[in-house]
Motif scaffolding. Structure first.
Motif, PDB file in Angstrom:
ATOM      1  N   THR A  61       0.683  -0.593   0.077  1.00 34.62           N
ATOM      2  CA  THR A  61      -0.237  -0.140  -0.314  1.00 34.62           C
ATOM      3  C   THR A  61       0.831   1.228   0.058  1.00 34.62           C
ATOM      4  OG1 THR A  61      -0.278   0.359   2.547  1.00 34.62           O
ATOM      5  CG2 THR A  61      -1.740  -0.997   1.371  1.00 34.62           C
ATOM      6  N   GLY A  85      -4.947  -9.253   1.113  1.00 36.02           N
ATOM      7  CA  GLY A  85      -6.059  -8.626   1.114  1.00 36.02           C
ATOM      8  C   GLY A  85      -6.448  -8.529   2.302  1.00 36.02           C
ATOM      9  N   MET A 103      -9.130  -1.581   3.977  1.00 40.02           N
ATOM     10  CA  MET A 103      -9.854  -2.202   2.493  1.00 40.02           C
ATOM     11  C   MET A 103      -9.377  -1.835   1.245  1.00 40.02           C
ATOM     12  SD  MET A 103     -13.449  -4.687   4.037  1.00 40.02           S
ATOM     13  CE  MET A 103     -13.543  -2.503   5.218  1.00 40.02           C
ATOM     14  N   ALA A 104      -9.988  -0.077   0.969  1.00 36.09           N
ATOM     15  CA  ALA A 104      -9.169   0.206   0.076  1.00 36.09           C
ATOM     16  C   ALA A 104      -7.979   0.640  -0.242  1.00 36.09           C
ATOM     17  CB  ALA A 104     -10.556   1.445  -0.521  1.00 36.09           C
ATOM     18  N   ASN A 107      -7.434  -3.561  -1.027  1.00 36.33           N
ATOM     19  CA  ASN A 107      -7.874  -4.841  -2.165  1.00 36.33           C
ATOM     20  C   ASN A 107      -7.820  -4.580  -3.375  1.00 36.33           C
ATOM     21  OD1 ASN A 107      -8.505  -5.816   0.928  1.00 36.33           O
ATOM     22  ND2 ASN A 107     -10.597  -6.330   0.598  1.00 36.33           N
ATOM     23  N   LEU A 108      -7.735  -2.873  -3.448  1.00 36.85           N
ATOM     24  CA  LEU A 108      -7.663  -1.934  -4.553  1.00 36.85           C
ATOM     25  C   LEU A 108      -6.601  -1.485  -4.976  1.00 36.85           C
ATOM     26  CD1 LEU A 108     -10.114  -1.904  -6.890  1.00 36.85           C
ATOM     27  CD2 LEU A 108     -10.825  -0.057  -6.093  1.00 36.85           C
ATOM     28  N   TYR A 147     -16.094  -4.627   1.433  1.00 33.39           N
ATOM     29  CA  TYR A 147     -15.354  -5.463   0.891  1.00 33.39           C
ATOM     30  C   TYR A 147     -15.733  -5.521  -0.245  1.00 33.39           C
ATOM     31  CZ  TYR A 147     -13.091  -9.986   0.549  1.00 33.39           C
ATOM     32  OH  TYR A 147     -12.219 -11.348   0.578  1.00 33.39           O
ATOM     33  N   THR A 150     -14.939  -2.856  -2.927  1.00 38.13           N
ATOM     34  CA  THR A 150     -13.312  -3.421  -3.472  1.00 38.13           C
ATOM     35  C   THR A 150     -12.932  -4.456  -4.336  1.00 38.13           C
ATOM     36  OG1 THR A 150     -12.860  -4.615  -1.791  1.00 38.13           O
ATOM     37  CG2 THR A 150     -12.537  -2.298  -0.948  1.00 38.13           C
ATOM     38  N   LYS A 151     -13.652  -5.418  -4.275  1.00 37.41           N
ATOM     39  CA  LYS A 151     -13.447  -6.736  -5.299  1.00 37.41           C
ATOM     40  C   LYS A 151     -14.046  -6.637  -6.485  1.00 37.41           C
ATOM     41  CE  LYS A 151     -10.985  -8.940  -2.452  1.00 37.41           C
ATOM     42  NZ  LYS A 151     -10.186  -9.550  -2.824  1.00 37.41           N
ATOM     43  N   GLY A 153     -14.832  -3.571  -7.394  1.00 38.85           N
ATOM     44  CA  GLY A 153     -14.027  -3.027  -7.855  1.00 38.85           C
ATOM     45  C   GLY A 153     -12.419  -3.385  -8.713  1.00 38.85           C
TER      46      GLY A 153
END
Length: 263
Positions: A61, A85, A103-104, A107-108, A147, A150-151, A153
């Motif tokens: 990140t 993730g 999470m953003a 995960n994304l 969650y 994000t998935k 996305g």
């Protein structure tokens, strides 16, 4: 002597990431194991002694972490597996900003940024980007709202990137496992029964993922009812609204949710 292909796997210290690394070695890849904790990465590497596995202690990140990862990958990379993730479960009204941002970011944003940074190495090898998503990236589940977002996305990113890179020689595969028995299961264990969730082990997820990767498939979903539900979701979303909405309102679900709901 032919050099073995390389597979860089984020979140490789445990769970699905560790299983993906084990399967990669079994299939003849030299893995680059990425994670934030050196100890768990060393444990993963210890499962296949005598290989050319490398570890990179880095936070995907952060720009600094991604720079370290890109440096470790070098000028050629055959497979990038964006697996790292994080998950928080509960009523959206109780979710803290920190959980949403984590999470953003993990995960994304991180897989998008890391993929961008590794495109030159992937292009040199005519490699493949693999994004580990979730069935929840198609079937948006209550109490997994952020969650799921994000998935969704990540799935959209996978489709857009595949089209953007068409003709470049770089492939894109989106993997959508269902709930998996890993350490993250503790976050949602109380909801497994009331939401009728089917859990796979990490080894099965990894095996199915690598079959899809090596076949050059655009996406992979688990066998079973979830695959049917994904089709229904895409064609008749109101049917899924009614079914999953009823589960969300069920007293057993709401009761089970109390201990895990963030306050």
């Amino acid at each position: 002597m032919t050099q073995a292909p390389t597979a860089l796997i984020t979140g490789a210290g445990a769970g699905i990431g560790r299983a993906l690394a084990i399967e990669a070695v079994r299939r003849g890849y030299d893995p680059i194991l990425v994670g934030r904790t050196e100890g768990t990465l060393l444990e993963t590497r210890g499962l296949f002694p005598g290989t050319d596995a490398r570890i990179v202690v880095a936070d995907v990140t952060t720009p600094e972490g991604r720079r370290d990862i890109v440096e470790a990958a070098g000028s050629r990379l055959d497979v990038l597996v964006n697996n790292a993730g994080t998950l928080d479960v509960g009523h959206l009204r109780n979710m803290k900003d920190e959980a949403l941002e984590r999470m953003a970011a993990t995960n994304l944003v991180a897989p998008i940024a890391l993929t961008r940074d590794l495109l030159p190495a992937l292009g040199a090898a005519r490699g493949r980007v693999v994004n580990i998503g979730s069935v929840f990236g198609d079937i948006a589940y209550p109490f997994f709202a952020a969650y799921s977002a994000t998935k969704f996305g990540l799935r959209g990113f996978s489709d857009a990137l595949r089209r953007e890179l068409s003709g470049s020689g770089i492939g894109v595969t989106y993997i959508a496992p269902r709930a998996t028995r890993t350490a993250a299961e503790a976050e949602f264990a109380a909801l497994v029964e009331p939401l009728a969730m089917t859990l796979d082990n990490a080894e099965r997820v990894a095996s199915e993922a690598w079959r899809a990767i090596e076949a050059g498939r655009r996406e992979s979903f688990p066998r079973g009812k979830e695959r049917i539900f994904v089709t229904l979701q895409r064609l008749f979303p109101s049917l899924i609204d009614r079914s999953v909405g009823a589960q969300a309102r069920d007293a057993r679900t709401l009761s089970a949710l109390e201990p895990v709901s963030k306050t």
